[in-house]
Enzyme design. Structure first.
Site, PDB file in Angstrom:
ATOM      1  NE  ARG A  69       0.919  10.407  10.866  1.00 29.87           N
ATOM      2  CZ  ARG A  69       0.279   9.420  10.238  1.00 29.87           C
ATOM      3  NH1 ARG A  69      -0.912   9.073  10.646  1.00 29.87           N
ATOM      4  NH2 ARG A  69       0.829   8.841   9.184  1.00 29.87           N
ATOM      5  CB  CYS A 123      -4.016   6.868  11.016  1.00 28.58           C
ATOM      6  SG  CYS A 123      -4.336   5.338  10.196  1.00 28.58           S
ATOM      7  CE  LYS A 175      -1.712   1.404   4.074  1.00 29.26           C
ATOM      8  NZ  LYS A 175      -1.326   2.771   4.453  1.00 29.26           N
ATOM      9  CB  VAL A 179       8.082   5.925  14.620  1.00 31.11           C
ATOM     10  CG1 VAL A 179       7.757   6.671  13.338  1.00 31.11           C
ATOM     11  CG2 VAL A 179       9.332   5.077  14.458  1.00 31.11           C
ATOM     12  NE  ARG A 226      -7.212   4.721   5.778  1.00 30.67           N
ATOM     13  CZ  ARG A 226      -6.593   5.750   6.359  1.00 30.67           C
ATOM     14  NH1 ARG A 226      -6.902   6.103   7.585  1.00 30.67           N
ATOM     15  NH2 ARG A 226      -5.671   6.429   5.716  1.00 30.67           N
ATOM     16  NE  ARG A 261       1.118  11.793   7.534  1.00 28.22           N
ATOM     17  CZ  ARG A 261       1.516  13.000   7.942  1.00 28.22           C
ATOM     18  NH1 ARG A 261       0.628  13.898   8.304  1.00 28.22           N
ATOM     19  NH2 ARG A 261       2.803  13.296   7.964  1.00 28.22           N
ATOM     20  CG  ASP A 307       3.258   1.073   9.551  1.00 27.48           C
ATOM     21  OD1 ASP A 307       3.397   1.300   8.340  1.00 27.48           O
ATOM     22  OD2 ASP A 307       3.056   1.970  10.379  1.00 27.48           O
TER      23      ASP A 307
HETATM   24  C1  EPZ Z   1       4.433   6.564   6.362  1.00 31.65           C
HETATM   25  O1  EPZ Z   1       3.736   7.612   7.009  1.00 31.65           O
HETATM   26  C2  EPZ Z   1       3.452   5.408   6.288  1.00 31.65           C
HETATM   27  N1  EPZ Z   1       2.274   5.811   5.529  1.00 31.65           N
HETATM   28  C3  EPZ Z   1       3.019   4.992   7.695  1.00 31.65           C
HETATM   29  O2  EPZ Z   1       2.190   3.838   7.563  1.00 31.65           O
HETATM   30  C4  EPZ Z   1       4.268   4.602   8.488  1.00 31.65           C
HETATM   31  O3  EPZ Z   1       3.886   4.300   9.806  1.00 31.65           O
HETATM   32  C5  EPZ Z   1       5.251   5.768   8.491  1.00 31.65           C
HETATM   33  O4  EPZ Z   1       5.577   6.154   7.131  1.00 31.65           O
HETATM   34  C6  EPZ Z   1       6.561   5.412   9.189  1.00 31.65           C
HETATM   35  O5  EPZ Z   1       7.131   4.305   8.569  1.00 31.65           O
HETATM   36  C7  EPZ Z   1       2.355   5.810   4.176  1.00 31.65           C
HETATM   37  O6  EPZ Z   1       3.383   5.492   3.609  1.00 31.65           O
HETATM   38  C8  EPZ Z   1       1.109   6.200   3.435  1.00 31.65           C
HETATM   39  P1  EPZ Z   1       6.759   9.672   8.482  1.00 31.65           P
HETATM   40  P2  EPZ Z   1       4.378   9.105   7.052  1.00 31.65           P
HETATM   41  O7  EPZ Z   1       6.740  10.978   7.768  1.00 31.65           O
HETATM   42  O8  EPZ Z   1       5.163   9.327   5.804  1.00 31.65           O
HETATM   43  C9  EPZ Z   1       7.335  12.855  11.880  1.00 31.65           C
HETATM   44  C10 EPZ Z   1       0.237   2.567   7.785  1.00 31.65           C
HETATM   45  O9  EPZ Z   1      -0.240   2.012   8.785  1.00 31.65           O
HETATM   46  N2  EPZ Z   1       7.180  13.864  10.825  1.00 31.65           N
HETATM   47  O10 EPZ Z   1       7.823   8.684   8.139  1.00 31.65           O
HETATM   48  O11 EPZ Z   1       3.288  10.035   7.381  1.00 31.65           O
HETATM   49  C11 EPZ Z   1       6.051  12.062  12.136  1.00 31.65           C
HETATM   50  O12 EPZ Z   1       5.188  12.763  13.016  1.00 31.65           O
HETATM   51  C12 EPZ Z   1       0.788   3.969   7.906  1.00 31.65           C
HETATM   52  O13 EPZ Z   1       0.339   2.040   6.647  1.00 31.65           O
HETATM   53  C13 EPZ Z   1       7.485  15.183  11.114  1.00 31.65           C
HETATM   54  O14 EPZ Z   1       7.880  15.522  12.225  1.00 31.65           O
HETATM   55  O15 EPZ Z   1       5.352   8.964   8.300  1.00 31.65           O
HETATM   56  C14 EPZ Z   1       6.601  10.797  12.748  1.00 31.65           C
HETATM   57  O16 EPZ Z   1       6.858  11.001  14.113  1.00 31.65           O
HETATM   58  C15 EPZ Z   1       0.585   4.539   9.301  1.00 31.65           C
HETATM   59  N3  EPZ Z   1       7.339  16.111  10.130  1.00 31.65           N
HETATM   60  C16 EPZ Z   1       7.935  10.588  12.006  1.00 31.65           C
HETATM   61  O17 EPZ Z   1       8.273  11.862  11.448  1.00 31.65           O
HETATM   62  C17 EPZ Z   1       6.913  15.787   8.875  1.00 31.65           C
HETATM   63  O18 EPZ Z   1       6.818  16.682   8.007  1.00 31.65           O
HETATM   64  C18 EPZ Z   1       7.855   9.580  10.871  1.00 31.65           C
HETATM   65  O19 EPZ Z   1       6.753   9.957  10.061  1.00 31.65           O
HETATM   66  C19 EPZ Z   1       6.601  14.446   8.603  1.00 31.65           C
HETATM   67  C20 EPZ Z   1       6.741  13.492   9.594  1.00 31.65           C
END
Ligand code: EPZ
Length: 420
Positions: free
Chosen positions: A121, A116, A22, A329, A399, A92, A307
């Site tokens: 986020r 989610c 996904k 995370v 989802r 998102r 995840d």
């Molecule tokens: C991706 O989300 C995945 N979603 C998430 O999977 C996954 O948990 C996550 O990566 C971490 O591996 C998709 O790919 C659609 P991040 P993403 O940016 O990109 C912080 C699922 O269940 N952050 O890697 O949104 C954030 O708050 C979903 O399939 C900032 O601070 O995650 C988090 O603490 C849930 N500023 C950390 O970084 C930003 O601009 C990692 O988030 C962006 C993120």
């Protein structure tokens, strides 16, 4: 809203085949906006989130059809640059249109994301990446507005306080494919899905190297081509089925996986006493001894994936001892904890970790999903529990898992969908 009824206590046996990832498919579908061309994307999972992305692309003028896990996409004449709130609030990942629209059209207006319920986020790192390439980015009335006609290559440190960002790495990479000169993303996320997006872009004649390391280099080109591409297998779906085999003390073969994407997950499951052996194009997962307590800290790839945190918490709820799982995370990714406690688990969530005291059995109960992976954890617990569990609001699980109940039924799981 549909719900699942689960009669627990049946061991799962048989073979299961894993679908496309996904979290690769979503950005790759969005990346087609980078050029007016035709694409065939294979191994696309048929999920709610994929259909949401299809709606978003159609709003932008893309013609897209998805049949039998293949997406046929034609972006010729797609000139839209606004992604509306009513679509973005459903998912998102809709923000993945930001980088491509800015890169091709020099402008993008995308609603701030919803998605989610797992903690705040932010999108600050996405904005940092786009601004580093020379875009003007502002947040106006709940929309991210980005403008910039001649993006230029830049040296960007993209890591945040919680480590690398998958989304920001991918959005910045997509935004930089036409930028003048070379863009270097330091502190890049190394997830297999990031690599898959980079490989897709290179299949469309982009010039990207370093994907899968903390340093990705993108050399700007003039125009991408269309291409035919196949999405990698979903490592989180594979990990979820491995836990399903373990928690029901079953014997399941899991096929169509990239085993090396699951090193951290399989290593922790083996530490917990799960037997995982190689099969041709897959693995065999068996559990007949005690589930041993272990400690886990989630991390960005190649660490233990956030995840999989909820799913392994369900498994450890039945271990012979005390485990500690730290969620490093995301803040607040413990919505499944009070629901597992309703099923008899002995869990205590404190700040960013949960203390898990194993119990001899879980008992079925009515429980409620709140997010995608948390709902998977409740289904896993229900499969192992004594008695009947009903899991409500399972649109969350739809989802991220294709026809999950049919596939669990085919392994002997007693699980039915009740349409309400
Ligand atoms: C991706 O989300 C995945 N979603 C998430 O999977 C996954 O948990 C996550 O990566 C971490 O591996 C998709 O790919 C659609 P991040 P993403 O940016 O990109 C912080 C699922 O269940 N952050 O890697 O949104 C954030 O708050 C979903 O399939 C900032 O601070 O995650 C988090 O603490 C849930 N500023 C950390 O970084 C930003 O601009 C990692 O988030 C962006 C993120």
């Amino acid at each position: 809203m549909d719900k699942f009824i689960i009669e627990g206590g049946k061991s799962l046996h048989g073979d299961v085949y894993i679908n496309g990832a996904k979290n690769s498919a979503l950005p790759i579908l969005a990346a087609t906006l980078l050029t007016e061309n035709e694409f065939t994307i294979n191994n696309v999972p048929m999920l709610r989130d994929i259909y949401t992305m299809k709606d978003v692309l159609e709003t932008l003028g893309v013609s897209i059809s998805i049949e039998n896990n293949i997406a046929y996409i034609d972006t010729r004449g797609a000139v839209g640059y606004e992604a509306p709130y009513e679509l973005i609030k459903r998912m998102r990942a809709s923000y993945y249109v930001l980088g491509p629209l800015l890169s091709r059209l020099g402008k993008a207006r995308v609603s701030l994301p919803g998605g989610c319920a797992i903690g705040p986020r932010p999108v600050d790192l996405h904005i940092k990446g786009l601004e580093a390439l020379g875009a003007d980015v502002s947040i106006v009335h709940g929309y991210i507005e980005a403008y910039g006609d001649n993006l230029r290559g830049s040296h960007i440190l993209l890591e945040g306080a919680n480590g690398p960002s998958v989304g920001a790495t991918i959005n910045t990479m997509m935004a930089s494919v036409y930028a003048d000169g070379v863009t270097v993303i330091e502190g890049a996320a190394m997830e297999p899905e990031v690599v898959d997006v980079a490989n897709f872009l290179n299949c469309c004649k982009a010039d990207i190297s370093g994907q899968g390391t903390r340093r990705i280099e993108i050399r700007g080109i003039k125009e991408l081509s269309g291409c035919e591409y196949s999405i990698i297998p979903d490592r989180i779906e594979a990990g979820t089925f491995a836990v399903a085999a373990a928690i029901t003390r079953g014997d399941v073969r899991i096929f169509s996986i990239e085993e090396n994407h699951l090193d951290a997950v399989f290593s922790k499951l083996r530490e917990a006493g799960v037997e995982i052996t190689k099969e041709e194009k897959g693995v065999r997962v068996r559990m007949d001894g005690d589930i041993m307590p272990i400690d886990i800290e989630t991390a960005s790839y190649p660490g233990f994936p956030t995840d999989m945190q909820a799913q392994i918490t369900s498994l450890l709820s039945l271990s012979k001892g005390v485990s500690v799982v730290r969620e490093a995370v995301f803040e607040g990714r413990f919505m499944h904890v009070p629901e597992l406690v309703r099923m008899g688990a002995n869990l205590r969530a404190e700040s960013d970790y949960v203390i898990i005291k194993g119990v001899p059995y879980l008992s079925g109960a009515p429980v409620m999903s709140s997010d995608l992976r948390g709902s998977a954890a409740l289904v896993l617990a229900g499969l192992a529990a004594q008695g009947t569990t009903d899991v409500s609001r399972i649109y969350h699980i739809d989802r991220g898992y294709e026809t999950i109940e049919e596939r669990l039924q085919s392994l002997g799981g007693e699980i039915w969908r009740l349409k309400e």
